[in-house]
Design a protein around this motif. Structure first.
Motif, PDB file in Angstrom:
ATOM      1  N   GLU A 274      -3.417   6.280 -99.651  1.00 27.52           N
ATOM      2  CA  GLU A 274      -3.363   5.931-100.515  1.00 27.52           C
ATOM      3  C   GLU A 274      -4.444   6.314-101.709  1.00 27.52           C
ATOM      4  O   GLU A 274      -5.480   6.768-101.033  1.00 27.52           O
ATOM      5  CB  GLU A 274      -4.138   4.403-101.005  1.00 27.52           C
ATOM      6  CG  GLU A 274      -2.790   3.664 -99.488  1.00 27.52           C
ATOM      7  CD  GLU A 274      -3.341   2.011-100.042  1.00 27.52           C
ATOM      8  OE1 GLU A 274      -4.249   1.289-100.932  1.00 27.52           O
ATOM      9  OE2 GLU A 274      -3.638   1.070 -98.792  1.00 27.52           O
TER      10      GLU A 274
ATOM     11  N   GLU B  43      -9.670   9.063-105.444  1.00 26.88           N
ATOM     12  CA  GLU B  43     -10.110   7.624-104.316  1.00 26.88           C
ATOM     13  C   GLU B  43      -8.800   8.226-103.264  1.00 26.88           C
ATOM     14  O   GLU B  43      -7.658   7.932-103.869  1.00 26.88           O
ATOM     15  CB  GLU B  43     -10.674   6.726-104.779  1.00 26.88           C
ATOM     16  CG  GLU B  43     -11.541   6.247-105.736  1.00 26.88           C
ATOM     17  CD  GLU B  43     -11.867   4.257-106.052  1.00 26.88           C
ATOM     18  OE1 GLU B  43     -10.602   3.610-105.006  1.00 26.88           O
ATOM     19  OE2 GLU B  43     -12.350   4.193-106.184  1.00 26.88           O
TER      20      GLU B  43
ATOM     21  N   THR C  68      -7.198   6.988 -99.573  1.00 25.85           N
ATOM     22  CA  THR C  68      -7.826   5.764 -98.159  1.00 25.85           C
ATOM     23  C   THR C  68      -6.448   6.084 -97.548  1.00 25.85           C
ATOM     24  O   THR C  68      -5.209   6.424 -97.501  1.00 25.85           O
ATOM     25  CB  THR C  68      -7.072   4.679 -98.552  1.00 25.85           C
ATOM     26  OG1 THR C  68      -9.085   4.145-100.063  1.00 25.85           O
ATOM     27  CG2 THR C  68      -7.904   3.767 -98.000  1.00 25.85           C
ATOM     28  N   TRP C  69      -6.944   6.648 -95.993  1.00 25.02           N
ATOM     29  CA  TRP C  69      -6.258   7.038 -95.194  1.00 25.02           C
ATOM     30  C   TRP C  69      -6.560   5.932 -94.131  1.00 25.02           C
ATOM     31  O   TRP C  69      -7.275   5.620 -92.789  1.00 25.02           O
ATOM     32  CB  TRP C  69      -6.736   8.509 -94.774  1.00 25.02           C
ATOM     33  CG  TRP C  69      -5.471   8.582 -94.162  1.00 25.02           C
ATOM     34  CD1 TRP C  69      -4.290   9.127 -93.576  1.00 25.02           C
ATOM     35  CD2 TRP C  69      -5.775   9.381 -92.152  1.00 25.02           C
ATOM     36  NE1 TRP C  69      -3.195   9.609 -92.419  1.00 25.02           N
ATOM     37  CE2 TRP C  69      -4.734   9.818 -91.876  1.00 25.02           C
ATOM     38  CE3 TRP C  69      -6.861  10.063 -92.203  1.00 25.02           C
ATOM     39  CZ2 TRP C  69      -4.099  10.346 -90.780  1.00 25.02           C
ATOM     40  CZ3 TRP C  69      -6.973  10.511 -90.194  1.00 25.02           C
ATOM     41  CH2 TRP C  69      -5.756  10.801 -89.819  1.00 25.02           C
ATOM     42  N   LYS C  70      -5.306   5.345 -93.634  1.00 28.68           N
ATOM     43  CA  LYS C  70      -5.257   4.460 -92.083  1.00 28.68           C
ATOM     44  C   LYS C  70      -4.371   5.048 -91.418  1.00 28.68           C
ATOM     45  O   LYS C  70      -2.691   5.108 -91.440  1.00 28.68           O
ATOM     46  CB  LYS C  70      -4.315   2.796 -92.839  1.00 28.68           C
ATOM     47  CG  LYS C  70      -4.831   2.532 -93.974  1.00 28.68           C
ATOM     48  CD  LYS C  70      -4.498   1.216 -94.660  1.00 28.68           C
ATOM     49  CE  LYS C  70      -5.462   0.259 -95.431  1.00 28.68           C
ATOM     50  NZ  LYS C  70      -4.692  -1.036 -95.375  1.00 28.68           N
TER      51      LYS C  70
ATOM     52  N   ARG D 275      -9.695   2.622 -91.558  1.00 26.52           N
ATOM     53  CA  ARG D 275      -9.293   3.195 -92.483  1.00 26.52           C
ATOM     54  C   ARG D 275     -10.664   4.869 -93.420  1.00 26.52           C
ATOM     55  O   ARG D 275     -11.136   4.197 -92.657  1.00 26.52           O
ATOM     56  CB  ARG D 275      -9.165   2.391 -94.229  1.00 26.52           C
ATOM     57  CG  ARG D 275     -10.620   1.324 -94.011  1.00 26.52           C
ATOM     58  CD  ARG D 275     -10.224   0.594 -95.555  1.00 26.52           C
ATOM     59  NE  ARG D 275     -11.128  -0.112 -95.826  1.00 26.52           N
ATOM     60  CZ  ARG D 275     -11.940   0.430 -96.769  1.00 26.52           C
ATOM     61  NH1 ARG D 275     -12.227   1.364 -97.048  1.00 26.52           N
ATOM     62  NH2 ARG D 275     -13.003  -0.504 -96.995  1.00 26.52           N
TER      63      ARG D 275
ATOM     64  N   PHE E   7     -12.082   6.338 -96.069  1.00 23.20           N
ATOM     65  CA  PHE E   7     -12.715   6.261 -97.324  1.00 23.20           C
ATOM     66  C   PHE E   7     -12.866   7.884 -97.788  1.00 23.20           C
ATOM     67  O   PHE E   7     -14.348   8.380 -97.698  1.00 23.20           O
ATOM     68  CB  PHE E   7     -13.207   5.220 -98.201  1.00 23.20           C
ATOM     69  CG  PHE E   7     -13.111   4.799 -99.411  1.00 23.20           C
ATOM     70  CD1 PHE E   7     -12.142   4.449-100.324  1.00 23.20           C
ATOM     71  CD2 PHE E   7     -14.389   5.283 -99.922  1.00 23.20           C
ATOM     72  CE1 PHE E   7     -11.987   4.799-101.163  1.00 23.20           C
ATOM     73  CE2 PHE E   7     -14.698   5.435-101.350  1.00 23.20           C
ATOM     74  CZ  PHE E   7     -13.141   5.113-102.418  1.00 23.20           C
TER      75      PHE E   7
ATOM     76  N   ARG F 240     -13.888   9.648-101.946  1.00 23.25           N
ATOM     77  CA  ARG F 240     -14.046   9.881-103.185  1.00 23.25           C
ATOM     78  C   ARG F 240     -14.805  11.105-103.679  1.00 23.25           C
ATOM     79  O   ARG F 240     -16.024  10.908-103.517  1.00 23.25           O
ATOM     80  CB  ARG F 240     -14.803   8.331-103.912  1.00 23.25           C
ATOM     81  CG  ARG F 240     -14.786   8.084-105.311  1.00 23.25           C
ATOM     82  CD  ARG F 240     -15.462   6.761-105.949  1.00 23.25           C
ATOM     83  NE  ARG F 240     -16.472   6.291-106.223  1.00 23.25           N
ATOM     84  CZ  ARG F 240     -17.903   6.308-106.781  1.00 23.25           C
ATOM     85  NH1 ARG F 240     -17.200   7.204-107.526  1.00 23.25           N
ATOM     86  NH2 ARG F 240     -18.701   6.863-106.433  1.00 23.25           N
TER      87      ARG F 240
ATOM     88  N   TYR G 249     -15.745   6.281 -92.425  1.00 17.64           N
ATOM     89  CA  TYR G 249     -15.028   5.369 -92.015  1.00 17.64           C
ATOM     90  C   TYR G 249     -15.321   3.536 -91.462  1.00 17.64           C
ATOM     91  O   TYR G 249     -16.332   3.727 -91.174  1.00 17.64           O
ATOM     92  CB  TYR G 249     -14.641   5.982 -90.581  1.00 17.64           C
ATOM     93  CG  TYR G 249     -13.849   5.196 -89.627  1.00 17.64           C
ATOM     94  CD1 TYR G 249     -11.947   4.960 -89.840  1.00 17.64           C
ATOM     95  CD2 TYR G 249     -14.466   4.417 -88.656  1.00 17.64           C
ATOM     96  CE1 TYR G 249     -11.394   4.731 -88.931  1.00 17.64           C
ATOM     97  CE2 TYR G 249     -13.261   4.160 -87.459  1.00 17.64           C
ATOM     98  CZ  TYR G 249     -12.057   3.828 -88.084  1.00 17.64           C
ATOM     99  OH  TYR G 249     -11.152   3.066 -86.863  1.00 17.64           O
TER     100      TYR G 249
ATOM    101  N   SER H 159     -19.196   0.630 -90.042  1.00 22.28           N
ATOM    102  CA  SER H 159     -18.596   0.977 -90.820  1.00 22.28           C
ATOM    103  C   SER H 159     -19.751   2.561 -90.880  1.00 22.28           C
ATOM    104  O   SER H 159     -21.000   2.558 -90.878  1.00 22.28           O
ATOM    105  CB  SER H 159     -19.287   1.305 -92.763  1.00 22.28           C
ATOM    106  OG  SER H 159     -18.286   0.095 -93.242  1.00 22.28           O
TER     107      SER H 159
END
Length: 440
Positions: free
Chosen positions: A91, A126, A128-130, A140, A142, A144, A184, A196
């Motif tokens: 995303e 931004e 976001t990868w799942k 996920r 993330f 930015r 992550y 995280s």
């Protein structure tokens, strides 16, 4: 309808020219002709009505097809985002915030501060990868990236107040496109625990607030975005954080973050990538999130300890910087939300000993503007130095966010600072801003 009128006119003309004093013997043929004519008129009317209905049906079908076509034709960018998300689990979102902020010249600590005005922009991308792998099913990644320039009123005033006036510009020291965050996050036990690790800032995890926490859509003055003293320790760097939610309304969070020693003397500061967890910043927060009458509330208590030696303007210090704080927000009605913060910090390490803020968020107060928001806030920062810098610096701010479209809004914002640096001999500071929001 025109055909029907012509039929009635023709009928009326025929009847008008028929002899009205015909003999009795001629009445019967005349009646038959009239009946035949009436029958013919009825048939014609029936055909006209059928044709009208057919036209109406065809028009309705065409309109429905047009609507369906419009729904099917999505913006190209939306199609691309959905396709990437479906195929790659990726995303992406973007946001650009242009602004103009200005403040007149003032006298602070017997120093003339020139008028500070200017335009600027802040932009973020931004991702976001799942991953579609079992091992990362509940995780996920993330990232930015950020670029920005322009400081507005903070160009000349940012370092001459206990709390600055333009949080948007905090990460815009240069025009370089920088990767601010890359971490992550993984959920465990059905979302009851979160771990995280990576690069981000401590304020991602603590001191949040529903109505006073986002300088892009809410207040821009520092006292209404976060606790300003805690913010002075906030940096983007290596961090490890974990949270656990034993009850639906209760969450505990702890973190350990690398530090450049931002409040130490220049000679003692270091790179945030050196000795990553030697003398770090550690913090913890307990958050209670109940509902009262169906209205969401959040009540947070947090503490931090910046373990490096601090140096402040009112004297040398060899102590660590620590503090405690409270952040609260409560939805009162569909239109009204309230917030407040309270904080105490070690006066031997910081220039501010006590901090507080209160305010309200009002949504849809104007007819036909249900998505617009009005924010008003009042804050105080009590100086920890000697007279005359031991007074309270007061901040007042109000903004009105005008939502013009789903991805576009503008916000006029005004601020006033009374007793800068806790000294009532200093001039009051006024600042005004016009801020835009573009997102995708």
């Amino acid at each position: 309808m025109a055909l029907r009128q012509m039929i009635f006119l023709l009928t009326a003309a025929l009847l008008a020219f028929c002899p009205v004093n015909c003999a009795e013997a001629n009445d019967e043929p005349l009646k038959k002709e009239v009946e035949m004519l009436k029958q013919r008129i009825l048939e014609l009317e029936s055909k006209v009505e059928a044709a009208d209905k057919e036209k109406e049906t065809l028009a309705a079908e065409n309109a429905a097809e047009s609507r369906e076509g419009a729904e099917e034709v999505k913006p190209r960018l939306t199609e691309v985002k959905e396709e990437i998300q479906e195929k790659l689990g990726l995303e992406f979102h973007g946001r650009a915030v242009p602004f103009y902020q200005g403040s007149p010249s003032v006298e602070i600590e017997d120093e003339h501060i020139d008028s500070s005005s200017g335009a600027g922009i802040s932009a973020d991308l931004e991702l976001t990868w799942k991953p579609g792998m079992d091992l990362f099913e509940n995780g996920r990644f993330f990232m930015r990236a950020h670029v920005g320039e322009g400081r507005g009123a903070d160009e000349n005033l940012g370092d001459r107040l206990f709390a600055n006036l333009n949080t948007i510009a905090d990460d815009s020291d240069d025009e370089t496109f920088r990767l601010l965050e890359a971490y992550y996050a993984h959920e465990f036990f059905g979302g009851k625990a979160l771990f995280s690790i990576g690069k981000t800032e401590p304020l991602v995890f603590i001191d949040n607030n529903t109505f006073a926490n986002d300088e892009i859509t809410q207040f821009v003055g520092k006292p209404f975005v976060n606790n300003p003293v805690l913010d002075s320790e906030d940096e983007y760097g290596p961090i490890v954080a974990a949270s656990i939610t034993p009850l639906e309304t209760l969450t505990f969070t702890a973190l350990c973050a690398s530090s450049t020693f931002p409040n130490a003397s220049d000679e003692e500061q270091k790179s945030i990538w050196d000795d990553i967890f030697t003398t770090p910043l550690v913090a913890g927060e307990l958050a209670w999130s109940p509902k009262f009458g169906g209205r969401q509330g959040n009540y947070r208590v947090y503490a931090w300890d910046a373990l490096h030696e601090h140096s402040v303007s009112h004297g040398d210090s060899e102590t660590a910087g620590w503090g405690v704080g409270i952040s609260m927000d409560q939805q009162i009605t569909d239109m009204v939300g309230l917030f407040s913060r309270l904080g105490y910090s070690n006066k031997d390490a910081y220039e501010v000993e006590w901090f507080w803020s209160v305010g309200a968020n009002l949504k849809g107060i104007l007819p036909c503007r249900e998505n617009d928001e009005l924010g008003i806030g009042l804050a105080g920062l009590k100086g920890s130095g000697e007279d005359p810098k031991d007074g309270t610096e007061f901040h007042m701010e109000a903004y009105y966010r005008i939502v013009l479209a789903e991805h576009f809004a503008i916000s006029p914002d005004i601020q006033y600072v009374l007793n800068p640096l806790g000294n009532d001999d200093n001039d009051g500071v006024f600042a005004g801003m016009l801020r835009g929001e573009f997102s995708f």
